[in-house]
Design a protein around this motif. Structure first.
Motif, PDB file in Angstrom:
ATOM      1  N   GLU A 167      17.708  71.573  -4.299  1.00 38.25           N
ATOM      2  CA  GLU A 167      19.093  71.811  -3.910  1.00 38.25           C
ATOM      3  C   GLU A 167      20.064  71.299  -4.978  1.00 38.25           C
ATOM      4  N   VAL A 168      19.738  70.170  -5.586  1.00 32.33           N
ATOM      5  CA  VAL A 168      20.577  69.636  -6.663  1.00 32.33           C
ATOM      6  C   VAL A 168      20.599  70.604  -7.837  1.00 32.33           C
ATOM      7  N   ALA A 169      19.429  71.158  -8.156  1.00 28.61           N
ATOM      8  CA  ALA A 169      19.349  72.120  -9.262  1.00 28.61           C
ATOM      9  C   ALA A 169      20.186  73.357  -8.983  1.00 28.61           C
ATOM     10  N   LYS A 170      20.178  73.822  -7.722  1.00 27.30           N
ATOM     11  CA  LYS A 170      20.967  75.000  -7.352  1.00 27.30           C
ATOM     12  C   LYS A 170      22.461  74.732  -7.506  1.00 27.30           C
ATOM     13  N   GLU A 171      22.886  73.543  -7.069  1.00 29.03           N
ATOM     14  CA  GLU A 171      24.306  73.220  -7.142  1.00 29.03           C
ATOM     15  C   GLU A 171      24.768  73.061  -8.587  1.00 29.03           C
ATOM     16  N   ALA A 172      23.884  72.603  -9.448  1.00 30.01           N
ATOM     17  CA  ALA A 172      24.253  72.386 -10.848  1.00 30.01           C
ATOM     18  C   ALA A 172      24.143  73.646 -11.698  1.00 30.01           C
TER      19      ALA A 172
END
Length: 232
Positions: free
Chosen positions: A3-8
């Protein structure tokens, strides 16, 4: 972490199938190309409209086109001509072209040059025919009808050059975009209505013009299209 990768991320691939990615790139290139074609069509035509009025003001001459007639040209050509470029099918070699530099501006040197010289060609056609009709004894209203129609037809024939930024309309298939043909046909019909309808004559201060004036307009418009085609 996912999820962090998607947001970034700037872009998230929800389908990692290569065929889907290729189709998305192809569609994106087509949309960008059609947007650029519309810009290449609209900028010179708007420049020609503005310069026609500005030149007359600076020269202290009679306006070849009245502001209300400019409004008519903008309303009709944007709908029946410019909008039709959105339906232009993708060119066959669109996926064989190298990737475009994302920092490259839409207004490249070639686009700027084409904007300037097509705008000047339209101004020359408008002013030239306006003065010619007056010298032949036409009324100011009739000469303005010729000038307005020259601007419309000049934009119409130039539209076919904008279907491809590098190739001729015949090379990409003259009948490959039927929306263009419908738009051109409707544009010609409503311009005839504008010139020869008493109601439109009263609303837009236009006047009917003879058949030979139409022939001069078509000749000048075709000449502009040929010059642009030769440059391409």
């Amino acid at each position: 972490g996912t999820e962090v990768a998607k947001e970034a991320a700037d872009m998230v691939l929800t389908d990692d199938n290569f065929a889907s990615i290729e189709a998305a790139v192809e569609e994106g290139r087509c949309v960008f190309e059609n947007l650029k074609k519309f810009i290449v069509w609209s900028l010179p035509t708007n420049l020609g409209e503005g310069l026609s009025i500005l030149l007359a003001i600076f020269l202290g001459a009679a306006l070849p086109i009245l502001p209300v007639q400019i409004l008519w040209v903008n309303m009709t050509t944007a709908i029946f001509l410019g909008m039709m470029l959105a339906f232009e099918p993708k060119e066959q070699d669109i996926m064989t072209r190298p990737p475009q530099d994302p920092k490259l501006p839409i207004m490249t040197r070639d686009v700027v040059i084409r904007t300037l010289y097509v705008g000047l060609l339209l101004v020359a056609g408008v002013f030239g025919l306006f003065k010619l009709e007056l010298s032949r004894g036409a009324s100011t209203e009739e000469a303005r009808s010729v000038a307005t129609t020259m601007l419309v037809m000049g934009e119409l024939f130039y539209l076919f050059n904008c279907r491809s930024l590098t190739k001729s309309a015949f090379a990409i298939g003259f009948f490959s975009n039927t929306w263009i043909l419908w738009g051109v046909g409707l544009m010609v019909l409503i311009q005839v209505f504008y010139v020869h309808s008493p109601v439109m004559n009263k609303l837009f201060h236009s006047a009917p013009m003879p058949f030979d004036a139409w022939m001069r307009i078509f000749a000048a418009s075709i000449l502009i299209a040929m010059i642009v085609g030769f440059e391409k």
